[in-house]
Design a protein around this motif. Structure first.
Motif, short mmCIF file in Angstrom:
data_model
loop_
_atom_site.label_atom_id
_atom_site.label_comp_id
_atom_site.label_asym_id
_atom_site.label_seq_id
_atom_site.Cartn_x
_atom_site.Cartn_y
_atom_site.Cartn_z
N ARG A 23 -7.63 6.74 -7.21
CA ARG A 23 -8.54 5.72 -7.77
C ARG A 23 -7.79 4.44 -8.09
NH1 ARG A 23 -13.48 8.35 -10.65
NH2 ARG A 23 -13.50 10.33 -9.56
N ILE A 24 -6.57 4.57 -8.58
CA ILE A 24 -5.77 3.39 -8.88
C ILE A 24 -5.44 2.64 -7.61
CG2 ILE A 24 -3.54 2.60 -9.78
CD1 ILE A 24 -3.72 4.95 -11.77
N GLU B 197 -6.88 -6.53 -3.50
CA GLU B 197 -6.20 -7.28 -2.44
C GLU B 197 -7.20 -7.77 -1.39
OE1 GLU B 197 -3.12 -8.35 -2.31
OE2 GLU B 197 -2.67 -7.38 -4.21
N MET B 198 -8.16 -6.94 -1.05
CA MET B 198 -9.17 -7.35 -0.07
C MET B 198 -10.03 -8.47 -0.63
SD MET B 198 -10.22 -3.63 1.32
CE MET B 198 -10.82 -3.91 2.96
N TYR C 261 -0.15 -0.48 2.06
CA TYR C 261 -0.89 -1.74 2.20
C TYR C 261 -0.72 -2.60 0.96
CZ TYR C 261 -4.83 -4.95 2.60
OH TYR C 261 -5.62 -6.07 2.64
N VAL C 262 -0.89 -2.00 -0.21
CA VAL C 262 -0.75 -2.74 -1.46
C VAL C 262 0.68 -3.23 -1.64
CG1 VAL C 262 -0.86 -2.53 -3.97
CG2 VAL C 262 -2.68 -1.59 -2.56
N ALA C 263 1.66 -2.39 -1.32
CA ALA C 263 3.06 -2.78 -1.47
C ALA C 263 3.42 -3.93 -0.54
CB ALA C 263 3.97 -1.58 -1.19
N ALA D 129 -0.79 7.43 1.14
CA ALA D 129 0.42 6.74 1.58
C ALA D 129 0.07 5.43 2.29
CB ALA D 129 1.23 7.64 2.50
N LEU D 130 -0.96 5.45 3.13
CA LEU D 130 -1.37 4.23 3.83
C LEU D 130 -1.89 3.18 2.86
CD1 LEU D 130 -3.12 5.70 6.98
CD2 LEU D 130 -0.91 4.55 6.88
#
Length: 65
Positions: free
Chosen positions: A4-5, A13-14, A50-52, A45-46
């Motif tokens: 959820r986080i 980000e989107m 993406y956030v990283a 993981a994906l």
């Protein structure tokens, strides 16, 4: 909980890329979060990658600018 986080961060980000705020980012985050949870550990993981990447790109842009 972690899914959820990460879903919330992906939605944020989107929404930043779009430029508008509000319910659209929340809806995208909810959809992305549920899709990632269905994919299992690979989806988490994906989403985290993406956030990283977005955070790293933003940080590099600040230091170079």
């Amino acid at each position: 909980m972690i899914g959820r986080i990460i879903g919330a961060l992906v939605g944020r980000e989107m929404d930043r890329r779009d430029g508008s705020g509000g319910a659209k980012g929340a809806a995208l985050g909810w959809i992305a979060g549920s899709a990632m949870r269905r994919m299992g550990p690979l989806g988490l993981a994906l989403g985290g990658a993406y956030v990283a990447k977005k955070a790293l790109d933003r940080r590099r842009g600040r230091t170079r600018g």
